[in-house]
Design a protein around this motif. Structure first.
Motif, PDB file in Angstrom:
ATOM      1  N   LYS A  62       0.838  -1.208   0.000  1.00 51.63           N
ATOM      2  CA  LYS A  62       0.000   0.000   0.000  1.00 51.63           C
ATOM      3  C   LYS A  62       0.875   1.261   0.000  1.00 51.63           C
ATOM      4  O   LYS A  62       0.603   2.229  -0.714  1.00 51.63           O
ATOM      5  CB  LYS A  62      -0.907  -0.011   1.242  1.00 51.63           C
ATOM      6  CG  LYS A  62      -1.984   1.055   1.221  1.00 51.63           C
ATOM      7  CD  LYS A  62      -2.894   0.926   2.419  1.00 51.63           C
ATOM      8  CE  LYS A  62      -2.620   1.900   3.455  1.00 51.63           C
ATOM      9  NZ  LYS A  62      -1.954   2.075   4.537  1.00 51.63           N
ATOM     10  N   GLU A  63       1.965   1.218   0.777  1.00 50.53           N
ATOM     11  CA  GLU A  63       2.809   2.406   0.942  1.00 50.53           C
ATOM     12  C   GLU A  63       3.876   2.509  -0.145  1.00 50.53           C
ATOM     13  O   GLU A  63       4.587   3.499  -0.241  1.00 50.53           O
ATOM     14  CB  GLU A  63       3.444   2.347   2.335  1.00 50.53           C
ATOM     15  CG  GLU A  63       3.886   3.662   2.914  1.00 50.53           C
ATOM     16  CD  GLU A  63       2.765   4.690   3.006  1.00 50.53           C
ATOM     17  OE1 GLU A  63       2.958   5.801   2.470  1.00 50.53           O
ATOM     18  OE2 GLU A  63       1.699   4.374   3.591  1.00 50.53           O
ATOM     19  N   GLY A  64       3.999   1.461  -0.978  1.00 47.93           N
ATOM     20  CA  GLY A  64       5.038   1.480  -2.018  1.00 47.93           C
ATOM     21  C   GLY A  64       6.439   1.364  -1.438  1.00 47.93           C
ATOM     22  O   GLY A  64       7.361   2.088  -1.848  1.00 47.93           O
ATOM     23  N   ILE A  65       6.613   0.470  -0.459  1.00 46.29           N
ATOM     24  CA  ILE A  65       7.926   0.274   0.175  1.00 46.29           C
ATOM     25  C   ILE A  65       8.859  -0.427  -0.820  1.00 46.29           C
ATOM     26  O   ILE A  65       8.502  -1.450  -1.406  1.00 46.29           O
ATOM     27  CB  ILE A  65       7.775  -0.585   1.461  1.00 46.29           C
ATOM     28  CG1 ILE A  65       6.881   0.116   2.485  1.00 46.29           C
ATOM     29  CG2 ILE A  65       9.141  -0.951   2.041  1.00 46.29           C
ATOM     30  CD1 ILE A  65       7.456   1.349   3.132  1.00 46.29           C
ATOM     31  N   ASP A  66      10.065   0.126  -0.988  1.00 50.25           N
ATOM     32  CA  ASP A  66      11.020  -0.442  -1.951  1.00 50.25           C
ATOM     33  C   ASP A  66      11.956  -1.458  -1.310  1.00 50.25           C
ATOM     34  O   ASP A  66      12.554  -2.276  -2.008  1.00 50.25           O
ATOM     35  CB  ASP A  66      11.874   0.688  -2.555  1.00 50.25           C
ATOM     36  CG  ASP A  66      10.995   1.738  -3.220  1.00 50.25           C
ATOM     37  OD1 ASP A  66      10.458   1.439  -4.302  1.00 50.25           O
ATOM     38  OD2 ASP A  66      10.825   2.836  -2.648  1.00 50.25           O
ATOM     39  N   LEU A  67      12.147  -1.342  -0.006  1.00 48.50           N
ATOM     40  CA  LEU A  67      13.122  -2.203   0.678  1.00 48.50           C
ATOM     41  C   LEU A  67      12.654  -2.412   2.118  1.00 48.50           C
ATOM     42  O   LEU A  67      12.315  -1.453   2.810  1.00 48.50           O
ATOM     43  CB  LEU A  67      14.495  -1.507   0.688  1.00 48.50           C
ATOM     44  CG  LEU A  67      15.577  -2.144   1.558  1.00 48.50           C
ATOM     45  CD1 LEU A  67      16.029  -3.478   0.972  1.00 48.50           C
ATOM     46  CD2 LEU A  67      16.775  -1.201   1.701  1.00 48.50           C
TER      47      LEU A  67
END
Ligand code: AMP
Ligand code: GLY
Length: 429
Positions: A62-67
């Motif tokens: 949902k938050e677009g976490i990349d790592l």
């Protein structure tokens, strides 16, 4: 990029803080975090528990976490990295298969023996009668370890047969640690000085972090029961440049090559607990599949490179030829704990003096703390880790303890001698 750190201790505060200073990072989230991470600019706490894999993955999508970087060992041993991968998310940490290096001491000892990596001689038992007979034959002192995760409490260094037999009985019956103790490793007692050696690994290549040393015993002079760690410093002077090279050549590289050959390539932080023997050789005491706590606090205080970029390079198997930049100074961290820790202790005491410490060559990492309104209150056994930076160990120690002296709460307790071995070495020079 956006980064998610899971966990809520001092190690995770240090990780989140260092990540947030990297130029590749736009925001850092910590689940669940603590008061320290809540008060940092650019860091946001998320109220999800470390073992709630589905909600963490939902949040990351949902938050677009990349790592995502996992702080504690238990989720990694339970397959967190595999789960995130299945959900199409990038997670820096070993797979369940690779995390067995920490999850099963019997696996780790077998692995070390198979690959000829220096470690204490040992035998694994599930049968009480056979284990007791071995202890009688071997003699004292002897070390008895529960196979599985036991929150740092599964190791007994026995100096009497009575102590050894009581440990074997408690572990193998399942009374002490449940199934984690139904298999035990019985090993030779190693004399020497302990040190922590942590590397960032991409499955094939290991990039060593700065060396460090922690103090596990509760009281001054390394007396009293073992704790999670009462303080740590980096670098560890016991690791000379020559020994560093031998540790990489004989321990760290063979471990990565061995895990890859066995079909479980190791990606993530690999923590090697070492005993440096009086003859100056290093032997493996244990592996951990994550950063050390409190070692991470002084180590990350000194790291100058972009940590998120390094972790992404590792996930792309691109660590070959890379290097990390370090502050030349020594960092020394003193853990401030609740009175009674590592036994029973109270929570909920308001902490004073935190704002006085701001702005010196010093950083206060929170561990067991919570924000209640505007007040920071104690919420665990290890409450804070106060890190000082100095040109010498003595100077770093002075800065850390000056800050510790400004901070207070009811029944606070800390060791007054963190770094004493390194300070003594420095005085001899
Ligand atoms: P571990 O959980 O394996 O790190 O063990 C906890 C602590 O027990 C270590 O940090 C050492 O202080 C001690 N220890 C473990 N194995 C040995 C050993 N073979 N000889 C002496 N001390 C040991
Ligand atoms: N400080 C010891 C550990 O993190 O295991």
């Amino acid at each position: 990029m956006k980064v998610l750190v899971t966990g809520g201790g001092g190690r995770e505060h240090a990780l989140a803080w260092r990540l947030s200073l990297g130029s590749s990072v736009s925001a850092v989230y910590v689940a669940p975090g603590n008061a320290g991470t809540a008060l940092e600019r650019n860091i946001h706490n998320v109220s999800i528990a470390v073992d709630d894999f589905p909600r963490l993955a939902d949040f990351a999508h949902k938050e677009g976490i990349d790592l995502t970087i996992v702080g504690p060992e238990a989720p990694l041993v339970d397959g967190f990295a595999d789960y995130f991968k299945e959900r199409g998310l990038r997670c820096f940490g070993p797979s369940r298969a690779a995390a067995q290096l920490e999850g099963s001491k019997a696996f780790a000892k077998g692995f070390l023996q198979r690959h000829g990596i220096p470690t204490a001689a040992s035998v694994t038992f599930t049968d009480l009668v056979a284990a007791k007979a071995h202890v009688h034959r071997h003699g004292l002192p002897i070390v008895i370890k529960a196979d599985g995760l036991a929150a740092g409490k599964g190791v007994v260094a026995a100096h009497s047969l009575k102590e050894a037999e009581a440990a074997l009985t408690a572990m193998l019956s399942g009374d002490a640690f449940g199934d984690a103790g139904r298999k035990v490793v019985v090993e030779e007692f190693l004399e020497g000085e302990e040190s922590s050696f942590i590397a960032l690994c991409d499955g094939r290549t290991a990039l060593p972090l700065a060396s460090s040393q922690d103090h596990k015993a509760a009281f001054d002079g390394d007396q009293g029961p073992n704790t999670g760690g009462m303080g740590a410093y980096s670098p560890a002077p016991v690791i000379s440049a020559a020994l560093h090279a031998r540790i990489m050549a004989r321990i760290v590289r063979p471990t990565l090559a061995g895990m890859a050959a066995e079909g479980a390539p190791y990606t993530g932080f690999l923590y090697v607990g070492l005993m440096v023997t009086p003859g100056g050789e290093a032997k493996v005491i244990e592996f951990n599949c994550r950063l050390g706590d409190p070692e991470a606090q002084p180590i990350l205080m000194r790291l100058q490179s972009d940590l998120a970029a390094a972790c992404c390079a590792a996930l792309d198997e691109g660590l070959q030829g890379q290097s990390l930049a370090w502050d030349e100074r020594t960092a020394l961290g003193v853990v401030m704990a609740a009175g009674g820790y590592p036994g029973q202790y109270a929570k909920g005491h308001p902490i004073t003096g935190l704002d006085i410490v701001q702005g010196r060559h010093c950083k206060v990492f929170h561990a067991g703390t919570q924000l209640t309104g505007d007040a920071v209150v104690s919420n665990g056994g290890r409450v804070l880790c106060v890190v000082g930076l100095g040109k010498t160990v003595t100077a770093a120690q002075g800065k850390a303890y000056a800050a510790v002296g400004d901070i207070d709460w009811r029944d606070v307790r800390y060791r007054s001698d963190i770094g004493y071995r390194a300070v003594a070495r420095e005085k001899r020079l």
